[in-house]
Design a protein around this motif. Structure first.
Motif, PDB file in Angstrom:
ATOM      1  N   ALA A  18       0.667  -1.169   0.048  1.00  0.00           N
ATOM      2  CA  ALA A  18      -0.129  -0.014  -0.064  1.00  0.00           C
ATOM      3  C   ALA A  18       0.807   1.293   0.013  1.00  0.00           C
ATOM      4  N   HIS A  19       2.067   1.234  -0.108  1.00  0.00           N
ATOM      5  CA  HIS A  19       3.256   2.239   0.060  1.00  0.00           C
ATOM      6  C   HIS A  19       3.814   2.400  -1.485  1.00  0.00           C
ATOM      7  N   HIS A 133      -3.581   5.589  -1.022  1.00  0.00           N
ATOM      8  CA  HIS A 133      -4.204   6.348   0.106  1.00  0.00           C
ATOM      9  C   HIS A 133      -4.869   7.568  -0.490  1.00  0.00           C
ATOM     10  N   GLN A 226       1.660   8.563   7.784  1.00  0.00           N
ATOM     11  CA  GLN A 226       2.665   8.301   6.928  1.00  0.00           C
ATOM     12  C   GLN A 226       3.258   9.466   5.916  1.00  0.00           C
ATOM     13  N   TYR A 228       5.315  10.784   2.900  1.00  0.00           N
ATOM     14  CA  TYR A 228       6.135  10.049   1.622  1.00  0.00           C
ATOM     15  C   TYR A 228       6.862  11.364   0.969  1.00  0.00           C
TER      16      TYR A 228
HETATM   17 CU    CU Z   1       1.018   3.100   2.261  1.00  0.00          CU
END
Ligand code: CU
Length: 292
Positions: A18-19, A133, A226, A228
């Protein structure tokens, strides 16, 4: 952070696939490949993007908040040219293991094993899928690099002075839990694999020189949040002479604190106090556009 069973289970379900991050850029119609975190850096040349890793940074005070894990310069000192006043588009993808919508397809996240199920073509394009996301802001920063024959590739990004040039926060008349409340969610459009990127403008009057651009997705659905962050090297051209004043400049780490409202809200979206939130303050300094 507020550990709870619910968020732990969500975090588990949103596992490694999911990243992701920025895999490419577009400037004035020119496509630039980004750094491929799953290939050896010495095999990659003519890259504008610094090294990164798909796993999110989950501590806003971490050194990795600056330019991601091992945000080192790539072997070439390439800087993508862009004229002040023009735009740059960043294209995000995640590592979600689906080749086509609805069809399960496994790619080893470390890409140590590139064998694929029968009937599929496996190359790194299997990594290129839409952002997973959908809750939280997008931001873009610039930092001028000190004079050097190698431009920004000599620069330690945590020593630079960063200023914010664009942000996309909560859309008006939405709560932070709404579908469609955030541009981040648009990056996950699944029409013919053609998810949009995010386009930002280089301030038109900005003084020319070598700069790092730092794009950041902040995902606030979970606690911890999170981050990024992704950095890339630009050679900005133009005859402007504008530079941001001290009140616009920040360091990474340093720009963010756990107590920032836009960070502290992480993980509350599905609780009553969070669901009702209709005002969201994007972390970091105010935007500098270079206009009077
Ligand atoms: Cu993720």
């Amino acid at each position: 952070m507020k550990p709870s069973l619910v968020t732990s289970l969500i975090a588990f379900a949103n596992g490694a696939y999911a990243h992701g991050g920025v895999y490419s850029y577009e400037i004035d119609g020119v496509h630039y490949d980004g750094y491929k975190w799953f290939d050896p850096p010495d095999n990659q040349t003519n890259l504008m993007q610094r090294r990164w890793y798909y796993w999110p940074v989950q501590d806003p005070l971490s050194e990795n908040i600056t330019c991601n894990y091992n945000g080192a310069a790539v072997p070439s000192a390439f800087h993508a040219p862009v004229h002040a006043g023009h735009t740059i588009t960043a294209n995000w993808s995640n590592n979600y293991p689906f080749d086509k919508p609805g069809e399960p397809f496994y790619c080893d996240p470390a890409m140590t094993n590139r064998t694929c199920p029968a009937g599929f073509t496996c190359d790194f394009s299997c990594m290129y899928h839409h952002w997973y996301h959908g809750h939280g802001p997008l931001t873009a920063y610039l930092a001028r690099c000190p004079p050097s024959p190698n431009g920004c590739s000599d620069a330690n990004p945590s020593t630079l002075s960063w200023f914010k040039i664009a942000e996309e926060g909560l859309r008006p008349n939405h709560s932070i839990t709404d579908a469609g409340a955030w541009m981040q969610g648009d990056l996950g459009a699944t029409v013919d694999h053609a998810a949009p990127g995010w386009t930002v403008r280089i301030p038109a009057r900005l003084r020319a020189g070598n700069y790092l651009i730092r794009h950041e997705i902040l995902m606030i659905e979970l606690d911890p949040p999170q981050f990024y962050p992704e950095c890339a090297q630009l050679a900005i051209e133009g005859d402007g002479d504008a530079e941001p004043g001290q009140e616009y400049l920040v360091k990474f780490p340093g720009a963010y604190q756990w107590s920032d409202p836009g960070i502290k809200v992480s993980g509350t979206l599905y609780y009553p106090e969070g669901r009702a939130t209709r005002n969201y303050t994007v972390p970091g300094p105010k935007i500098w556009t270079g206009e009077f």
